[in-house]
Write a protein that holds these residues in place. Sequence first.
Motif, PDB file in Angstrom:
ATOM      1  N   PRO A  71       0.812  -1.215   0.000  1.00 46.94           N
ATOM      2  CA  PRO A  71       0.000   0.000   0.000  1.00 46.94           C
ATOM      3  C   PRO A  71       0.847   1.267   0.000  1.00 46.94           C
ATOM      4  CG  PRO A  71       0.170  -0.859   2.206  1.00 46.94           C
ATOM      5  CD  PRO A  71       0.867  -1.856   1.322  1.00 46.94           C
ATOM      6  N   LEU A  72       0.194   2.388  -0.246  1.00 42.10           N
ATOM      7  CA  LEU A  72       0.789   3.669   0.065  1.00 42.10           C
ATOM      8  C   LEU A  72       0.949   3.760   1.570  1.00 42.10           C
ATOM      9  CD1 LEU A  72      -1.298   5.728  -2.476  1.00 42.10           C
ATOM     10  CD2 LEU A  72       1.144   5.224  -2.640  1.00 42.10           C
ATOM     11  N   ASN A  73       1.833   4.611   2.022  1.00 41.53           N
ATOM     12  CA  ASN A  73       2.243   4.546   3.420  1.00 41.53           C
ATOM     13  C   ASN A  73       1.203   5.030   4.410  1.00 41.53           C
ATOM     14  OD1 ASN A  73       3.801   6.211   5.821  1.00 41.53           O
ATOM     15  ND2 ASN A  73       4.654   4.175   5.420  1.00 41.53           N
ATOM     16  N   ASN A  74       0.380   5.988   4.026  1.00 41.35           N
ATOM     17  CA  ASN A  74      -0.549   6.570   4.987  1.00 41.35           C
ATOM     18  C   ASN A  74      -1.735   7.195   4.271  1.00 41.35           C
ATOM     19  OD1 ASN A  74       0.257   9.556   4.500  1.00 41.35           O
ATOM     20  ND2 ASN A  74       2.221   8.573   4.956  1.00 41.35           N
ATOM     21  N   ALA A  75      -2.739   7.553   5.044  1.00 37.98           N
ATOM     22  CA  ALA A  75      -3.978   8.084   4.474  1.00 37.98           C
ATOM     23  C   ALA A  75      -3.726   9.390   3.719  1.00 37.98           C
ATOM     24  CB  ALA A  75      -5.007   8.288   5.586  1.00 37.98           C
ATOM     25  N   ASN A  76      -2.842  10.237   4.223  1.00 37.62           N
ATOM     26  CA  ASN A  76      -2.553  11.491   3.541  1.00 37.62           C
ATOM     27  C   ASN A  76      -1.908  11.262   2.186  1.00 37.62           C
ATOM     28  OD1 ASN A  76      -3.596  13.138   5.549  1.00 37.62           O
ATOM     29  ND2 ASN A  76      -1.632  13.398   6.593  1.00 37.62           N
ATOM     30  N   GLN A  77      -1.015  10.255   2.117  1.00 38.03           N
ATOM     31  CA  GLN A  77      -0.372   9.967   0.845  1.00 38.03           C
ATOM     32  C   GLN A  77      -1.375   9.409  -0.158  1.00 38.03           C
ATOM     33  OE1 GLN A  77       2.466  11.024   0.026  1.00 38.03           O
ATOM     34  NE2 GLN A  77       2.541  10.113  -2.008  1.00 38.03           N
ATOM     35  N   LEU A  78      -2.287   8.567   0.299  1.00 32.92           N
ATOM     36  CA  LEU A  78      -3.346   8.066  -0.582  1.00 32.92           C
ATOM     37  C   LEU A  78      -4.172   9.230  -1.118  1.00 32.92           C
ATOM     38  CD1 LEU A  78      -5.023   5.782  -1.826  1.00 32.92           C
ATOM     39  CD2 LEU A  78      -6.309   5.670   0.327  1.00 32.92           C
ATOM     40  N   LYS A  79      -4.503  10.164  -0.268  1.00 33.54           N
ATOM     41  CA  LYS A  79      -5.272  11.340  -0.678  1.00 33.54           C
ATOM     42  C   LYS A  79      -4.507  12.160  -1.709  1.00 33.54           C
ATOM     43  CE  LYS A  79      -7.492  15.484   1.242  1.00 33.54           C
ATOM     44  NZ  LYS A  79      -7.741  16.259   2.479  1.00 33.54           N
ATOM     45  N   GLN A  80      -3.184  12.284  -1.528  1.00 32.31           N
ATOM     46  CA  GLN A  80      -2.380  13.047  -2.468  1.00 32.31           C
ATOM     47  C   GLN A  80      -2.370  12.402  -3.843  1.00 32.31           C
ATOM     48  OE1 GLN A  80       1.447  14.852  -1.384  1.00 32.31           O
ATOM     49  NE2 GLN A  80       2.397  13.714  -3.073  1.00 32.31           N
ATOM     50  N   VAL A  81      -2.177  11.085  -3.887  1.00 32.48           N
ATOM     51  CA  VAL A  81      -2.143  10.385  -5.171  1.00 32.48           C
ATOM     52  C   VAL A  81      -3.500  10.484  -5.861  1.00 32.48           C
ATOM     53  CG1 VAL A  81      -1.833   8.149  -6.279  1.00 32.48           C
ATOM     54  CG2 VAL A  81      -0.284   8.849  -4.448  1.00 32.48           C
ATOM     55  N   LYS A  82      -4.561  10.278  -5.115  1.00 31.78           N
ATOM     56  CA  LYS A  82      -5.903  10.422  -5.687  1.00 31.78           C
ATOM     57  C   LYS A  82      -6.114  11.822  -6.261  1.00 31.78           C
ATOM     58  CE  LYS A  82      -8.694   7.158  -2.976  1.00 31.78           C
ATOM     59  NZ  LYS A  82      -9.792   7.081  -1.960  1.00 31.78           N
ATOM     60  N   GLY A  83      -5.596  12.830  -5.538  1.00 38.30           N
ATOM     61  CA  GLY A  83      -5.764  14.209  -5.974  1.00 38.30           C
ATOM     62  C   GLY A  83      -5.138  14.468  -7.328  1.00 38.30           C
ATOM     63  N   PHE A  84      -3.943  13.921  -7.556  1.00 40.25           N
ATOM     64  CA  PHE A  84      -3.306  14.087  -8.862  1.00 40.25           C
ATOM     65  C   PHE A  84      -4.177  13.510  -9.972  1.00 40.25           C
ATOM     66  CE2 PHE A  84       0.707  14.838  -6.564  1.00 40.25           C
ATOM     67  CZ  PHE A  84       1.281  15.825  -7.360  1.00 40.25           C
ATOM     68  N   ILE A  85      -4.773  12.356  -9.733  1.00 35.96           N
ATOM     69  CA  ILE A  85      -5.622  11.717 -10.745  1.00 35.96           C
ATOM     70  C   ILE A  85      -6.896  12.525 -10.957  1.00 35.96           C
ATOM     71  CG2 ILE A  85      -6.908   9.637 -11.339  1.00 35.96           C
ATOM     72  CD1 ILE A  85      -3.830   9.357 -11.457  1.00 35.96           C
ATOM     73  N   GLU A  86      -7.500  12.985  -9.879  1.00 37.63           N
ATOM     74  CA  GLU A  86      -8.747  13.756  -9.991  1.00 37.63           C
ATOM     75  C   GLU A  86      -8.537  15.078 -10.710  1.00 37.63           C
ATOM     76  OE1 GLU A  86      -9.741  14.019  -5.893  1.00 37.63           O
ATOM     77  OE2 GLU A  86     -10.485  11.947  -5.762  1.00 37.63           O
ATOM     78  N   ARG A  87      -7.351  15.643 -10.624  1.00 36.78           N
ATOM     79  CA  ARG A  87      -7.087  16.954 -11.234  1.00 36.78           C
ATOM     80  C   ARG A  87      -6.459  16.848 -12.620  1.00 36.78           C
ATOM     81  NH1 ARG A  87      -5.153  17.569  -5.988  1.00 36.78           N
ATOM     82  NH2 ARG A  87      -2.977  17.455  -6.699  1.00 36.78           N
ATOM     83  N   LEU A  88      -6.429  15.671 -13.202  1.00 35.12           N
ATOM     84  CA  LEU A  88      -5.852  15.519 -14.538  1.00 35.12           C
ATOM     85  C   LEU A  88      -6.565  16.422 -15.535  1.00 35.12           C
ATOM     86  CD1 LEU A  88      -5.324  11.648 -14.843  1.00 35.12           C
ATOM     87  CD2 LEU A  88      -3.530  13.401 -14.820  1.00 35.12           C
ATOM     88  N   PRO A  89      -5.815  17.035 -16.449  1.00 35.74           N
ATOM     89  CA  PRO A  89      -6.442  17.886 -17.472  1.00 35.74           C
ATOM     90  C   PRO A  89      -7.237  17.050 -18.471  1.00 35.74           C
ATOM     91  CG  PRO A  89      -4.107  17.618 -17.915  1.00 35.74           C
ATOM     92  CD  PRO A  89      -4.349  16.991 -16.577  1.00 35.74           C
ATOM     93  N   ALA A  90      -8.090  17.707 -19.218  1.00 30.70           N
ATOM     94  CA  ALA A  90      -8.975  17.007 -20.158  1.00 30.70           C
ATOM     95  C   ALA A  90      -8.195  16.263 -21.236  1.00 30.70           C
ATOM     96  CB  ALA A  90      -9.935  18.014 -20.793  1.00 30.70           C
ATOM     97  N   HIS A  91      -7.002  16.767 -21.588  1.00 33.37           N
ATOM     98  CA  HIS A  91      -6.241  16.114 -22.664  1.00 33.37           C
ATOM     99  C   HIS A  91      -5.515  14.851 -22.195  1.00 33.37           C
ATOM    100  CE1 HIS A  91      -3.548  19.305 -20.953  1.00 33.37           C
ATOM    101  NE2 HIS A  91      -2.709  18.279 -20.881  1.00 33.37           N
ATOM    102  N   ALA A  92      -5.487  14.592 -20.898  1.00 35.61           N
ATOM    103  CA  ALA A  92      -4.833  13.388 -20.378  1.00 35.61           C
ATOM    104  C   ALA A  92      -5.742  12.178 -20.512  1.00 35.61           C
ATOM    105  CB  ALA A  92      -4.449  13.596 -18.921  1.00 35.61           C
ATOM    106  N   LYS A  93      -5.125  11.013 -20.658  1.00 33.75           N
ATOM    107  CA  LYS A  93      -5.899   9.773 -20.777  1.00 33.75           C
ATOM    108  C   LYS A  93      -5.338   8.727 -19.812  1.00 33.75           C
ATOM    109  CE  LYS A  93      -7.218   6.103 -24.009  1.00 33.75           C
ATOM    110  NZ  LYS A  93      -7.034   5.550 -25.376  1.00 33.75           N
ATOM    111  N   ILE A  94      -6.216   8.169 -18.978  1.00 27.74           N
ATOM    112  CA  ILE A  94      -5.808   7.088 -18.084  1.00 27.74           C
ATOM    113  C   ILE A  94      -5.835   5.788 -18.878  1.00 27.74           C
ATOM    114  CG2 ILE A  94      -6.351   5.806 -15.975  1.00 27.74           C
ATOM    115  CD1 ILE A  94      -7.608   8.346 -14.866  1.00 27.74           C
TER     116      ILE A  94
END
Length: 484
Positions: free
Chosen positions: A331-354
């Motif tokens: 896992p990621l190390n802690n709840a804050n780090q999980l939140k940070q990683v999720k945040g990067f994905i949630e804020r992806l620009p429209a031109h990005a593709k997962i």
Amino acid sequence: MTTALRRLRNYIDGEFRDAADGRTTEVVNPATGEPYATAPLSGSTDVDAAMAAAEAAFPAWRDLIPAERQKVLLKIADRFEERAEDLIAAESENCGKPIALVRSEEIPPMVDQIRFFAGAARMLEGRSAGEYMDGFTSIIRREPVGVCAQVAPWNYPMMMAVWKFAPALAAGNTVVIKPSDTTPASTVLIADIIGSVLDELGHPRGVFNVVCGDRETGRLMVEHKVPAMASITGSVRAGMQVAESASKDLKRVHLELGGKAPVVVFEDTDIAKAVEDIATAGYFNAGQDCTAATRVLVQESIHDEFVAALAKAASETKTGAVDDEDVLYGPLNNANQLKQVKGFIERLPAHAKIEAGGEQVGEKGYFFAPTVVSGLKQDDEIVQHEVFGPVITVQSFTDEKQAVEWANGVEYALASSVWTKDHARAMRMSKVLDFGCVWINTHIPLVAEMPHGGFKKSGYGKDLSAYGFEDYTRIKHVMTSLDG
């Protein structure tokens, strides 16, 4: 029925102690999201006591001949091997790391690194004595700096503790080290190991001390009047704060901070081999590595084929329980780090593709799926800033000039890699890439003999190698008259 939490304690002057004011913090197993221990939340009284112990022990430790310090370090390395299963269990619970990988990928290099610095203690180098002015002889003394305040991170708490204490002790310094507040267990166990060796060999107990706590504890350590040097592995923000605090009394500072390693893949690369190695180097330890291969720049002629292969590799990469020998990371190390990683994905620009992943995995713990994101531009947040998670980004470049511009176009400068069959191109790239390490057709191997450290906002100072050892020494010029 509530299970009693294990009680971790500070190690100061050869004794395990609670925080002087009794404050504690809960320690959570990231694989379950549940607390398993408490650790001291140390304050100024605890830091004062640890610094006093290290200061009192310093003269005797400093004055040992190098061969005697070597004996101590070699005995510590032997004890690490003897207690390997205890260390593995502690680190796995600390971090949720797969047991098999801690056993194979962390214990052997840690033991090797301690033994390397044991040898380095007897190989101090300097300019030869000589007459540089008529009638006078000059010699160089290389000496320990004194008490070292060290702050270790949560991504490799056990190994980073080794990277800090081994060169410091080998050079004749004494140590006060603080583990991350989320991962103190393995460092406390290391204190038990080192303390027992010091006792057995009759050396001062205050040579090695552990103080548990949070950022405030770390600040107290760095600002304390006793240490001559502050060493931290952590975020850029933390490093800048340490440098600012240390500047108040001109302490030496050793900083190993963030990274955003470019992985430059040219069109002549063996795509299948590159994808296999890059996926491993990007997802290992859940991408929680300052050198992780998480920013891929691939030449446009092979971009689509590469992305498809990388997405397939991601879908076949497994994360999961610590006792599952088929998983690459936990896992990621802690709840804050999980939140940070999720945040990067949630804020992806429209031109990005997962292309793969992009979501949390499981009903408990902080697991995140191996992720690939394509279609990105150089100024996108996820390209410019460290995610510190199992997320690999992919950009498409046209030529070597653009590859260099984009590779260097971040604030970090720790590590990089180049993938090509063209030797001349590899040599050109290794010259112009502005990073402390350049791997060619590989990514992430480290050896004790070679330095690890970066430029720009990745910090300064080196870990490992003779260069890392010398960082924990100071140079004195002694000049004597030949006239008596």
